[in-house]
Design a protein around this motif. Structure first.
Motif, mmCIF file in Angstrom:
data_model
loop_
_atom_site.group_PDB
_atom_site.id
_atom_site.type_symbol
_atom_site.label_atom_id
_atom_site.label_comp_id
_atom_site.label_asym_id
_atom_site.label_seq_id
_atom_site.Cartn_x
_atom_site.Cartn_y
_atom_site.Cartn_z
ATOM 1 N N GLU A 6 0.833 -1.202 0.000
ATOM 2 C CA GLU A 6 0.000 0.000 0.000
ATOM 3 C C GLU A 6 0.863 1.245 0.000
ATOM 4 N N GLY A 9 -0.856 7.003 2.041
ATOM 5 C CA GLY A 9 -1.460 7.467 3.281
ATOM 6 C C GLY A 9 -0.842 8.769 3.770
ATOM 7 N N TRP A 36 -10.542 -3.499 0.485
ATOM 8 C CA TRP A 36 -9.907 -2.628 1.461
ATOM 9 C C TRP A 36 -10.592 -2.816 2.812
ATOM 10 N N ARG A 38 -10.040 -1.436 7.095
ATOM 11 C CA ARG A 38 -9.366 -0.452 7.940
ATOM 12 C C ARG A 38 -9.537 -0.846 9.397
ATOM 13 N N ARG A 45 -10.997 -4.730 12.936
ATOM 14 C CA ARG A 45 -10.816 -4.438 11.519
ATOM 15 C C ARG A 45 -12.173 -4.376 10.841
ATOM 16 N N VAL A 48 -14.162 -2.026 4.196
ATOM 17 C CA VAL A 48 -14.416 -0.728 3.578
ATOM 18 C C VAL A 48 -15.091 -0.886 2.221
ATOM 19 N N ASP A 90 -12.620 8.527 9.943
ATOM 20 C CA ASP A 90 -11.955 7.695 8.941
ATOM 21 C C ASP A 90 -10.505 7.399 9.311
ATOM 22 N N TYR A 94 -5.189 1.447 7.012
ATOM 23 C CA TYR A 94 -5.912 0.864 5.885
ATOM 24 C C TYR A 94 -5.095 -0.278 5.288
ATOM 25 N N TYR A 95 -5.796 -1.377 5.017
ATOM 26 C CA TYR A 95 -5.158 -2.568 4.471
ATOM 27 C C TYR A 95 -5.851 -2.969 3.168
ATOM 28 N N CYS A 96 -5.074 -3.413 2.217
ATOM 29 C CA CYS A 96 -5.681 -4.053 1.058
ATOM 30 C C CYS A 96 -5.465 -5.558 1.191
ATOM 31 N N GLY A 111 -0.350 -2.502 5.518
ATOM 32 C CA GLY A 111 -1.169 -1.461 6.130
ATOM 33 C C GLY A 111 -0.524 -0.099 5.991
#
Length: 118
Positions: A6, A9, A36, A38, A45, A48, A90, A94-96, A111
């Motif tokens: 990622e 950010g 995604w 978060r 977790r 999203v 928000d 954030y993780y994909c 992350g």
């Protein structure tokens, strides 16, 4: 094994926009969807949104619908999370992740922190 990284950010103010990227490498032909998640401090977790890799269909959590947009660049094996009208709520890491056909999340990025100040 698919490797995810990622980027994008940072620290922004409420109302600002930010775009996250997630670059995939490895056997990307096996990707069914990219999603995604978060995780805010002290919270679990949270999903999203995601995008079906081959057809581009997107889906979102209610909390971000209308503010966040997911897209992908198949040639670059990259998925994007465009976040508009950001709110302090928000703020999160954030993780994909790669979603398999069976609905499992097999691979995760490291992350990336997004902080929204009020």
């Amino acid at each position: 094994q698919v490797h995810l990284v990622e980027s994008g950010g940072g620290l922004v103010q409420a109302g600002d926009s930010l775009r996250l990227s997630c670059a995939a490498s490895g056997p990307t032909f096996s990707i069914y969807a990219m999603v995604w998640f978060r995780q805010a401090p002290g919270k679990e977790r949270e999903f999203v949104g995601g995008i079906r890799w081959s057809v581009g269909i997107t889906y979102y959590a209610d909390s971000v619908t209308g503010r966040f947009t997911i897209s992908r660049d198949i040639a670059e094996n990259t998925v994007y999370l465009e976040m508009d009208s950001l709110e302090p709520e928000d703020t999160a890491v954030y993780y994909c992740s790669v979603e398999s056909v069976g609905g499992h999340y097999d691979y995760w990025g490291q992350g990336i922190q997004v902080t929204v100040s009020s």
